[in-house]
Design an enzyme around this catalytic site. Structure first.
Site, PDB file in Angstrom:
ATOM      1  CD  GLU A 175       2.919  12.862   3.824  1.00 52.67           C
ATOM      2  OE1 GLU A 175       1.947  12.316   4.373  1.00 52.67           O
ATOM      3  OE2 GLU A 175       2.893  13.208   2.634  1.00 52.67           O
TER       4      GLU A 175
ATOM      5  CG  HIS B  68      -4.357   8.660   7.693  1.00 50.28           C
ATOM      6  ND1 HIS B  68      -3.995   9.423   8.782  1.00 50.28           N
ATOM      7  CD2 HIS B  68      -3.547   9.046   6.682  1.00 50.28           C
ATOM      8  CE1 HIS B  68      -3.018  10.235   8.427  1.00 50.28           C
ATOM      9  NE2 HIS B  68      -2.722  10.027   7.163  1.00 50.28           N
TER      10      HIS B  68
ATOM     11  NE  ARG C 121      -0.288   7.367   5.675  1.00 49.57           N
ATOM     12  CZ  ARG C 121      -0.676   7.912   4.555  1.00 49.57           C
ATOM     13  NH1 ARG C 121      -1.385   7.200   3.703  1.00 49.57           N
ATOM     14  NH2 ARG C 121      -0.365   9.149   4.263  1.00 49.57           N
TER      15      ARG C 121
ATOM     16  CG  HIS D 183      -6.208   7.333   4.238  1.00 55.59           C
ATOM     17  ND1 HIS D 183      -6.849   8.513   3.957  1.00 55.59           N
ATOM     18  CD2 HIS D 183      -4.934   7.461   3.770  1.00 55.59           C
ATOM     19  CE1 HIS D 183      -5.997   9.328   3.338  1.00 55.59           C
ATOM     20  NE2 HIS D 183      -4.845   8.704   3.205  1.00 55.59           N
TER      21      HIS D 183
ATOM     22  NE  ARG E  82      -1.585   5.390   0.049  1.00 55.26           N
ATOM     23  CZ  ARG E  82      -1.728   6.696   0.290  1.00 55.26           C
ATOM     24  NH1 ARG E  82      -0.919   7.567  -0.278  1.00 55.26           N
ATOM     25  NH2 ARG E  82      -2.673   7.143   1.079  1.00 55.26           N
TER      26      ARG E  82
END
Ligand SMILES: Cc1cc2nc3c(=O)[nH]c(=O)nc-3n(C[C@H](O)[C@H](O)[C@H](O)COP(=O)(O)OP(=O)(O)OC[C@H]3O[C@@H](n4cnc5c(N)ncnc54)[C@H](O)[C@@H]3O)c2cc1C
Length: 430
Positions: free
Chosen positions: A114, A229, A270, A331, A366
Site C-alpha cells: 500500500e 483517508h 496518506r 478515517h 499511520r
C-alpha cells in the site's frame, strides 16, 4: 446489591483489540466484554487492505523506516520496534484461530503493498481482511465459557476511587444503569469517526473513552493527529463513507483529475496524497477526483477486491469499464488515551488498547495496515500484564457512585462529543 455486579476484567469494546485481549487472558478470569452496538458492528470488521507483517528478518529496517517516515519521525521508536517484532507471534495466534490469508500459486502467503510501503509486506484476505480476522476472534471469544459479551451495552463512565479504577458505569440494552466492579478495566472503544460528517468509521464510534479519560484527568496523547483517508467513494448519501482501499493503488490503480489525466503519485503517504487530492479538487472546483481501477490486471482485480467491485456496482459503477469518483474522508485516529508499552494508563488498574489508545507508535500519520497489527500486539501485551495482577477488588467500605446522575444519557453523550472535539481543536493550533 441491585444494579451491581462484579467481574474480574471489564473490557469496553468488541473490536479486534478488545477481543484479542479477552482471549489472551487466563481462562480462570471472568471477563465481561461490553459493546455499544452488535458485536460485529465495529471498524475492525471493515478493514479491507490487510495487516502488516515482518516477512523476514531482512525487512525489519525498511518496515521500521517506512513506519517512521509515514509518521513524520514523531513515532515512539520502542513502540514501533515492539509492534514489528510482535507481528510473527500475532500471526501464529491468528492462524491458530482459523484466520486465512490469500496465498500465491506456490501455496506461500501472498503479500500486497500500500501507499508509503517500500516493499510488499501486507497479508490480506481478499478485501475483507478485518472481517476474516475479527469474526474468527469473535467466534473464539464466544466459545470460551469465561467470556461474556454484552451487546448494546455502553460504557458511560469509569468508577474511580483513590487513584484506582474499580470498574465502570454502563447503560444496558434494556436502558438500565448498571455498576460493574472489576479488578481491571480496559478501554477498547475504537476511533472517533462518529464525530465527523464524512468518515469511513461506524457512526457510534465517538471517542467515548477519550472523553471519559479527559473527565478523569487521565493524560491523552497526540490528540490532534487525525488521519484523513485520501480515497473514499464519493456519494451524495449521508451513509458511512465507503473506503476504496489503498491496496487498490498499491496494485496499480491511478488517480485522475477532471480531464482524466494523472496529477499525482498514487503511492504517497496518506496525509500527503490527501493534500494533493484536496488541492486538485479546489483547483478544478470539483467535489471529487477519479480513480481508475481498470489499470489493475482483470484477474487480480477480481480475486483481490470482490467487495469493492460489488459495492461500486451497487452504487452504479462498473470498475472494469469506468472510473469511480473518490474523495478524502476522516478515517483513523493516531492519538488517544496515553498508555505505556503494556497498555497501562496513568490510572491504576485502567488499561487502553486499540485505536482509542496511544503509545506513539504511529507518530503523526499511520502507515497503511499498521493499525490491526498495532491493536493486536499491544492488546496481547496488556493481557499479559493484567494476568500478572492478582489483586482482588474489595468493595467493602467503598462508597458506590450514584447512578442517578447518568440518567440523561443523551445529554451525557453530547457532552462527551463536545469535550473531545474541543480538545482536538485546541491542540490543532499547538
Ligand atoms: C473502512 C476501514 C478500513 C480499514 N482498513 C484497515 C486495514 O486494511 N488495515 C489496518 O490495519 N487497519 C484498517 N483500518 C483501521 C482498523 O480497522 C481499526 O483501527 C482497528 O480495527 C481498531 O480496532 P479497535 O478494536 O480499536 O476498534 P473497533 O474495531 O472500532 O471497535 C471498537 C468497539 O468499541 C465499542 N464501543 C465504542 N464506544 C463504546 C462505549 N462507550 N461503550 C462500550 N463499547 C463501546 C464499539 O461498539 C466497538 O465494539 C480500517 C478502518 C476502517 C474504518
Amino acid at each position: 446489591m441491585k444494579n451491581f455486579f462484579k467481574t474480574d476484567v471489564l473490557i469496553a469494546g468488541s473490536g479486534c483489540a478488545g477481543l484479542y485481549l479477552a482471549i489472551n487472558l487466563p481462562r480462570n478470569k471472568k471477563i465481561t466484554v461490553i459493546t455499544k452496538a452488535k458485536a460485529e458492528e465495529c471498524d475492525s470488521f471493515l478493514a479491507q487492505g490487510g495487516i502488516c507483517m515482518l516477512k523476514d528478518e531482512g525487512d525489519f529496517d525498511s518496515f521500521f523506516e517506512d513506519t517512521l517516515k509515514a509518521g513524520h519521525y514523531e513515532n515512539d521508536r520502542k513502540s514501533v520496534e515492539l509492534m514489528i517484532k510482535g507481528s510473527r507471534d500475532v500471526l501464529s495466534d491468528l492462524l491458530n484461530c482459523g484466520v486465512e490469508f490469500n496465498k500465491d500459486q506456490n501455496g506461500n502467503f501472498a503479500f500486497t503493498k500500500e501507499g508509503a510501503h517500500s516493499k510488499s509486506r501486507i497479508l490480506f484476505h481478499k478485501d475483507i481482511t478485518g472481517k476474516e480476522i475479527t469474526s474468527k476472534l469473535l467466534s473464539k471469544a464466544r466459545s470460551l465459557s469465561n467470556i461474556e459479551i454484552l451487546e448494546s451495552t455502553t460504557l458511560l463512565d469509569i468508577w474511580e476511587e483513590n487513584n484506582r479504577c474499580l470498574g465502570g458505569v454502563v447503560k444496558t440494552s434494556k436502558g438500565e444503569l448498571l455498576l460493574i466492579g472489576a479488578n481491571q478495566t480496559v478501554l477498547a472503544t475504537g476511533g472517533i469517526g462518529g464525530l465527523y460528517k464524512h468518515s469511513t468509521n461506524y457512526s457510534h464510534l465517538t471517542g467515548d473513552a477519550l472523553a471519559i479519560a479527559l473527565k478523569h484527568n487521565i493524560p491523552v496523547r497526540d490528540i490532534s493527529y487525525v488521519q484523513i483517508h485520501p480515497t473514499t467513494l464519493y456519494s451524495e448519501d449521508k451513509d458511512r463513507s465507503f473506503l476504496i482501499s489503498e491496496s487498490v493503488r498499491g496494485e496499480g490503480a491511478r488517480l485522475y483529475g477532471k480531464n482524466k489525466k494523472p496529477f499525482t503519485n498514487e503511492l504517497l503517504p496518506r496525509d500527503l496524497l490527501t493534500k494533493e487530492i484536496t488541492e486538485q479538487m479546489k483547483k478544478e472546483g470539483s467535489n471529487f477526483v477519479w480513480e481508475d481501477l481498470s489499470c489493475i490486471p482483470k484477474k487480480e482485480l477480481e480475486n483481490h477486491f470482490p467487495n469493492i467491485i460489488e459495492h461500486c456496482y451497487q452504487k452504479g459503477y462498473d470498475v472494469f469499464k469506468e472510473c469511480i469518483p473518490v474523495v478524502p474522508a476522516q478515517h483513523y485516529f493516531m492519538g488517544g488515551v496515553k498508555i505505556d508499552y503494556d497498555g497501562q494508563t496513568s490510572l491504576n488498574k485502567l488499561y487502553a488498547v486499540g485505536e482509542t489508545a496511544c503509545n506513539g507508535v504511529h507518530g503523526k500519520n499511520r502507515l497503511a495496515s499498521n493499525s490491526l497489527l498495532e491493536s493486536l500486539v499491544f492488546a496481547k501485551r496488556a493481557a499479559l500484564k493484567i494476568a500478572e495482577d492478582t489483586e482482588e477488588l474489595d468493595i467493602a467500605g467503598l462508597s458506590l457512585p450514584c447512578l442517578k446522575k447518568y440518567e440523561d444519557t443523551k445529554a451525557l453523550e453530547n457532552h462527551y462529543k463536545q469535550i473531545v472535539l474541543e480538545k482536538i481543536k485546541e491542540n490543532e493550533n499547538v
